[in-house]
Design an enzyme around this catalytic site. Structure first.
Site, PDB file in Angstrom:
ATOM      1  N   LYS A  22      10.340   8.962 -13.305  1.00 31.34           N
ATOM      2  CA  LYS A  22      11.113  10.148 -12.965  1.00 31.34           C
ATOM      3  C   LYS A  22      11.232  10.288 -11.462  1.00 31.34           C
ATOM      4  CE  LYS A  22       8.669  12.401 -16.732  1.00 31.34           C
ATOM      5  NZ  LYS A  22       7.592  13.367 -16.996  1.00 31.34           N
ATOM      6  N   GLY A  23      10.364   9.591 -10.760  1.00 29.40           N
ATOM      7  CA  GLY A  23      10.195   9.828  -9.327  1.00 29.40           C
ATOM      8  C   GLY A  23      11.445   9.688  -8.489  1.00 29.40           C
ATOM      9  N   PHE A  33      -1.802   8.742  -0.438  1.00 32.17           N
ATOM     10  CA  PHE A  33      -1.126   9.206  -1.639  1.00 32.17           C
ATOM     11  C   PHE A  33      -0.204  10.361  -1.284  1.00 32.17           C
ATOM     12  CE2 PHE A  33      -0.389  11.083  -5.748  1.00 32.17           C
ATOM     13  CZ  PHE A  33      -0.238   9.966  -6.536  1.00 32.17           C
ATOM     14  N   GLU A  72      14.332   3.471  -6.151  1.00 32.49           N
ATOM     15  CA  GLU A  72      12.928   3.779  -6.443  1.00 32.49           C
ATOM     16  C   GLU A  72      12.405   4.799  -5.439  1.00 32.49           C
ATOM     17  OE1 GLU A  72      10.713   4.246  -8.319  1.00 32.49           O
ATOM     18  OE2 GLU A  72       9.481   2.482  -8.736  1.00 32.49           O
ATOM     19  N   ASP A  73      11.436   5.573  -5.866  1.00 31.30           N
ATOM     20  CA  ASP A  73      10.846   6.556  -4.941  1.00 31.30           C
ATOM     21  C   ASP A  73       9.955   5.875  -3.906  1.00 31.30           C
ATOM     22  OD1 ASP A  73       8.908   5.879  -6.840  1.00 31.30           O
ATOM     23  OD2 ASP A  73       8.490   7.925  -7.463  1.00 31.30           O
ATOM     24  N   ARG A  77       6.603  17.389  -7.857  1.00 34.47           N
ATOM     25  CA  ARG A  77       7.884  16.693  -7.708  1.00 34.47           C
ATOM     26  C   ARG A  77       8.921  17.577  -7.030  1.00 34.47           C
ATOM     27  NH1 ARG A  77       7.709  11.948 -10.815  1.00 34.47           N
ATOM     28  NH2 ARG A  77       6.557  12.063 -12.774  1.00 34.47           N
TER      29      ARG A  77
HETATM   30  P1  IMP Z   1       3.873  -0.020  -7.851  1.00 30.00           P
HETATM   31  O1  IMP Z   1       4.131  -0.778  -9.112  1.00 30.00           O
HETATM   32  O2  IMP Z   1       2.416  -0.024  -7.489  1.00 30.00           O
HETATM   33  O3  IMP Z   1       4.733  -0.446  -6.687  1.00 30.00           O
HETATM   34  O4  IMP Z   1       4.095   1.476  -8.239  1.00 30.00           O
HETATM   35  C1  IMP Z   1       5.174   2.182  -7.882  1.00 30.00           C
HETATM   36  C2  IMP Z   1       5.154   3.492  -8.626  1.00 30.00           C
HETATM   37  O5  IMP Z   1       3.877   4.118  -8.567  1.00 30.00           O
HETATM   38  C3  IMP Z   1       6.106   4.450  -7.949  1.00 30.00           C
HETATM   39  O6  IMP Z   1       7.350   4.412  -8.568  1.00 30.00           O
HETATM   40  C4  IMP Z   1       5.439   5.792  -8.150  1.00 30.00           C
HETATM   41  O7  IMP Z   1       5.853   6.335  -9.375  1.00 30.00           O
HETATM   42  C5  IMP Z   1       3.970   5.479  -8.242  1.00 30.00           C
HETATM   43  N1  IMP Z   1       3.283   5.696  -6.949  1.00 30.00           N
HETATM   44  C6  IMP Z   1       2.801   4.770  -6.103  1.00 30.00           C
HETATM   45  N2  IMP Z   1       2.277   5.327  -5.001  1.00 30.00           N
HETATM   46  C7  IMP Z   1       2.429   6.653  -5.151  1.00 30.00           C
HETATM   47  C8  IMP Z   1       2.107   7.797  -4.322  1.00 30.00           C
HETATM   48  O8  IMP Z   1       1.558   7.706  -3.194  1.00 30.00           O
HETATM   49  N3  IMP Z   1       2.440   9.006  -4.830  1.00 30.00           N
HETATM   50  C9  IMP Z   1       3.053   9.177  -6.030  1.00 30.00           C
HETATM   51  N4  IMP Z   1       3.375   8.147  -6.827  1.00 30.00           N
HETATM   52  C10 IMP Z   1       3.065   6.893  -6.391  1.00 30.00           C
HETATM   53 MG    MG Z   2       7.995   5.729 -10.014  1.00 29.22          MG
END
Ligand code: IMP
Ligand code: MG
Length: 185
Positions: A52-53, A161, A108-109, A174
């Site tokens: 959802k991010g 984070f 992507e967020d 969010r």
């Molecule tokens: P990745 O597979 O580790 O690159 O994860 C990416 C996903 O993890 C992002 O789309 C976010 O949903 C979540 N995520 C990673 N870091 C954070 C953060 O610092 N805050 C909130 N969500 C995060």
């Molecule tokens: Mg995400």
């Protein structure tokens, strides 16, 4: 790191501080939109937002890209309920549209370990798009476990984070209009 706002934490032991103010986000998204349209000339662009991010970023980004822009969402889950990755990635909602022969921009967020996007790029590549690139509001390159080429990055941030502007901590925050750091005491 300053803001006109203070935000109410959802738990008394959470402390929120603004990392990226709203005005900076707005300016950067306008720049990205212009850059993206320049790079794709007048071709139609298919944005795939990751639920959802990415929905808040995508909402602003589509309005910053002139011309023919379409979008859809895909649900991917790689994280548990808190701050820790569950380590496994799965598709929870698939696209309604075909990607065959079109220019796809994954939205992507945040790119953290890169596990999610590595998986997703592989899944979408099999649908034979004309091209695939990635736009991420935030990039945390220091946390990368898989190499990912992120063509459009809003901001590169340190290993902290973050929440707000679509990003959550256990589904909360969010709705914050800025990127904030959440610390627990
Ligand atoms: P990745 O597979 O580790 O690159 O994860 C990416 C996903 O993890 C992002 O789309 C976010 O949903 C979540 N995520 C990673 N870091 C954070 C953060 O610092 N805050 C909130 N969500 C995060
Ligand atoms: Mg995400």
């Amino acid at each position: 790191m300053s803001s006109a706002h203070t935000y109410l934490p959802v738990a008394p032991n959470h402390k929120l501080s603004v990392l990226i103010p709203r005005a900076d986000i707005d300016v950067r998204i306008l720049e990205l939109g212009k850059q993206i349209r320049t790079d794709y000339s007048d071709r139609p662009l298919y944005l795939v937002g990751i639920l959802k991010g990415a929905c808040v970023f995508l909402g602003d980004l589509i309005r910053a890209i002139p011309g023919d822009v379409r979008f859809d969402f895909m649900g991917i889950s790689s994280y548990g309920k808190g701050k820790m990755s569950s380590g496994e990635v799965k598709v929870t909602k698939d696209l309604d549209m075909s990607l065959e022969g079109v220019d796809v921009l994954i939205v992507e967020d945040i790119v953290d370990t890169g596990v999610t996007l590595t998986y997703l790029a592989h899944v979408l590549q099999q649908r034979r798009p004309r091209s695939i690139q990635i736009a991420a509001l935030l990039d945390q390159p220091s946390r990368r476990m898989r190499p990912v080429q992120v063509k459009y990055v809003g901001f590169t941030i340190p290993d902290q984070f973050v929440v707000g502007f679509g990003l959550d901590y256990a589904e909360a925050y969010r709705n914050l209009p800025e990127i904030c750091i959440v610390e627990e005491s």
